[in-house]
Design a protein around this motif. Structure first.
Motif, PDB file in Angstrom:
ATOM      1  N   VAL A  54      33.925  49.585   6.263  1.00 19.68           N
ATOM      2  CA  VAL A  54      35.031  49.645   7.222  1.00 19.68           C
ATOM      3  C   VAL A  54      34.945  50.903   8.088  1.00 19.68           C
ATOM      4  O   VAL A  54      35.085  50.840   9.312  1.00 19.68           O
ATOM      5  N   PHE A  55      34.695  52.046   7.469  1.00 22.41           N
ATOM      6  CA  PHE A  55      34.711  53.298   8.221  1.00 22.41           C
ATOM      7  C   PHE A  55      33.430  53.538   9.013  1.00 22.41           C
ATOM      8  O   PHE A  55      33.344  54.497   9.770  1.00 22.41           O
ATOM      9  N   SER A  56      32.436  52.676   8.854  1.00 19.88           N
ATOM     10  CA  SER A  56      31.220  52.816   9.663  1.00 19.88           C
ATOM     11  C   SER A  56      31.369  52.101  11.002  1.00 19.88           C
ATOM     12  O   SER A  56      30.482  52.182  11.843  1.00 19.88           O
ATOM     13  N   SER A  57      32.476  51.408  11.196  1.00 21.13           N
ATOM     14  CA  SER A  57      32.740  50.702  12.451  1.00 21.13           C
ATOM     15  C   SER A  57      33.955  51.323  13.123  1.00 21.13           C
ATOM     16  O   SER A  57      34.993  51.458  12.486  1.00 21.13           O
ATOM     17  N   PRO A  58      33.840  51.667  14.402  1.00 18.30           N
ATOM     18  CA  PRO A  58      35.036  52.183  15.082  1.00 18.30           C
ATOM     19  C   PRO A  58      36.050  51.057  15.266  1.00 18.30           C
ATOM     20  O   PRO A  58      35.721  49.991  15.765  1.00 18.30           O
ATOM     21  N   LEU A  59      37.267  51.289  14.795  1.00 10.39           N
ATOM     22  CA  LEU A  59      38.315  50.283  14.869  1.00 10.39           C
ATOM     23  C   LEU A  59      39.482  50.809  15.685  1.00 10.39           C
ATOM     24  O   LEU A  59      39.834  51.991  15.584  1.00 10.39           O
ATOM     25  N   PRO A  60      40.117  49.959  16.480  1.00  7.62           N
ATOM     26  CA  PRO A  60      41.232  50.433  17.311  1.00  7.62           C
ATOM     27  C   PRO A  60      42.437  50.900  16.506  1.00  7.62           C
ATOM     28  O   PRO A  60      43.044  51.906  16.821  1.00  7.62           O
ATOM     29  N   VAL A  84      50.509  53.274  14.849  1.00  5.79           N
ATOM     30  CA  VAL A  84      50.732  54.151  16.009  1.00  5.79           C
ATOM     31  C   VAL A  84      49.398  54.781  16.406  1.00  5.79           C
ATOM     32  O   VAL A  84      48.448  54.793  15.625  1.00  5.79           O
ATOM     33  N   LYS A  85      49.373  55.287  17.624  1.00  6.17           N
ATOM     34  CA  LYS A  85      48.215  56.030  18.131  1.00  6.17           C
ATOM     35  C   LYS A  85      46.912  55.252  17.942  1.00  6.17           C
ATOM     36  O   LYS A  85      45.940  55.748  17.377  1.00  6.17           O
ATOM     37  N   PHE A  86      46.922  54.000  18.429  1.00  8.46           N
ATOM     38  CA  PHE A  86      45.699  53.211  18.376  1.00  8.46           C
ATOM     39  C   PHE A  86      44.606  53.933  19.155  1.00  8.46           C
ATOM     40  O   PHE A  86      44.887  54.652  20.114  1.00  8.46           O
ATOM     41  N   HIS A  87      43.369  53.730  18.768  1.00  8.81           N
ATOM     42  CA  HIS A  87      42.246  54.394  19.434  1.00  8.81           C
ATOM     43  C   HIS A  87      41.967  53.811  20.809  1.00  8.81           C
ATOM     44  O   HIS A  87      41.222  54.405  21.589  1.00  8.81           O
ATOM     45  N   LYS A  88      42.538  52.664  21.086  1.00  6.68           N
ATOM     46  CA  LYS A  88      42.501  52.058  22.423  1.00  6.68           C
ATOM     47  C   LYS A  88      43.697  51.132  22.519  1.00  6.68           C
ATOM     48  O   LYS A  88      44.217  50.676  21.499  1.00  6.68           O
ATOM     49  N   PRO A  89      44.164  50.839  23.729  1.00  4.50           N
ATOM     50  CA  PRO A  89      45.283  49.905  23.849  1.00  4.50           C
ATOM     51  C   PRO A  89      44.897  48.547  23.251  1.00  4.50           C
ATOM     52  O   PRO A  89      43.782  48.066  23.432  1.00  4.50           O
ATOM     53  N   ARG A  93      46.925  39.998  19.693  1.00  4.57           N
ATOM     54  CA  ARG A  93      45.787  39.163  19.273  1.00  4.57           C
ATOM     55  C   ARG A  93      44.621  40.038  18.793  1.00  4.57           C
ATOM     56  O   ARG A  93      43.970  39.720  17.796  1.00  4.57           O
ATOM     57  N   GLU A  94      44.332  41.121  19.491  1.00  3.19           N
ATOM     58  CA  GLU A  94      43.245  42.020  19.078  1.00  3.19           C
ATOM     59  C   GLU A  94      43.560  42.679  17.734  1.00  3.19           C
ATOM     60  O   GLU A  94      42.672  42.870  16.908  1.00  3.19           O
ATOM     61  N   PHE A  95      44.821  43.009  17.531  1.00  3.79           N
ATOM     62  CA  PHE A  95      45.235  43.569  16.244  1.00  3.79           C
ATOM     63  C   PHE A  95      44.988  42.550  15.129  1.00  3.79           C
ATOM     64  O   PHE A  95      44.432  42.879  14.082  1.00  3.79           O
ATOM     65  N   VAL A  96      45.391  41.309  15.358  1.00  6.53           N
ATOM     66  CA  VAL A  96      45.181  40.249  14.370  1.00  6.53           C
ATOM     67  C   VAL A  96      43.684  40.038  14.129  1.00  6.53           C
ATOM     68  O   VAL A  96      43.263  39.835  12.983  1.00  6.53           O
ATOM     69  N   ASP A  97      42.874  40.104  15.177  1.00  5.90           N
ATOM     70  CA  ASP A  97      41.417  39.965  15.009  1.00  5.90           C
ATOM     71  C   ASP A  97      40.872  41.073  14.104  1.00  5.90           C
ATOM     72  O   ASP A  97      40.004  40.826  13.268  1.00  5.90           O
ATOM     73  N   GLN A  98      41.381  42.305  14.269  1.00  5.88           N
ATOM     74  CA  GLN A  98      40.943  43.397  13.396  1.00  5.88           C
ATOM     75  C   GLN A  98      41.358  43.126  11.957  1.00  5.88           C
ATOM     76  O   GLN A  98      40.572  43.321  11.037  1.00  5.88           O
TER      77      GLN A  98
END
Length: 185
Positions: A54-60, A84-89, A93-98
């Motif tokens: 998990v931590f080897s992949s940058p996640l929003p 809070v403070k997502f790494h990108k907006p 749907r993108e949150f659910v994909d993560q």
């Protein structure tokens, strides 16, 4: 003769020096350090293995903890994120994909796991001087999203959209309104 003795001494010193030096270990990766620091539960080995991936992949959305607990042969995994403070907006749907990727990854690394629980928290402002530890502690965070995915269920993304009395996901409506970008924005 002196030249041959000097070369022999240099060769002996070089051989002794290199054979007595300890082998240098490679430095751990940031992902490995994060995986170790953020692992919890009574099966740290499993939590750490999941964290390595998990931590080897940058996640929003930031993953703050991965837990693995086994009781009486039942393995349950937990993944906590900060809302809070997502790494990108992010869109919802993108949150659910993560979330779906995290669940698939956890099940792939721990095939004996029976369930993956995911929850997202946000900090609560408690005010200056508030007691935040001990018996009289005030909470410092609140849960705004939860999802339980049993092994063998359909896609975690589909489950995350099942809300209400028959669904298995909880979404805090106020958080959803403020946390995500609108699709296409």
């Amino acid at each position: 003769m002196r030249n041959r003795i000097s070369r022999a001494i240099v060769a002996v010193v070089a051989a002794v020096t290199t054979s007595t030096l300890p082998a240098l270990a490679s430095s751990p990766t940031v992902a490995s350090l994060d995986a170790t620091a953020r692992a919890s539960g009574n099966r740290l080995d499993i939590a750490t293995r999941i964290g390595d991936r998990v931590f080897s992949s940058p996640l929003p959305a930031q993953v703050s903890q991965i837990s693995a607990n086994e009781f009486d042969g039942h393995l349950v995994l937990g993944i906590r994120l900060w809302g809070v403070k997502f790494h990108k907006p992010l869109t919802q749907r993108e949150f659910v994909d993560q979330i779906a990727w995290l669940v698939r990854t956890a099940f792939a690394i721990a095939p004996s796991a029976q369930e993956v629980d995911v929850w997202t928290s946000v900090p609560i402002s408690v005010g200056k001087g508030a007691v935040v530890s001990g018996d009289l502690a005030r909470p410092t965070s609140r849960v705004v999203f939860t999802l339980s995915v049993p092994r063998g269920s359909s896609d975690a993304a589909a489950i995350a959209h099942q809300t209400g009395s028959n669904g298995s996901a909880f979404w805090d409506d106020d958080w959803v309104r403020t946390a995500f970008q609108k699709a296409g924005a």
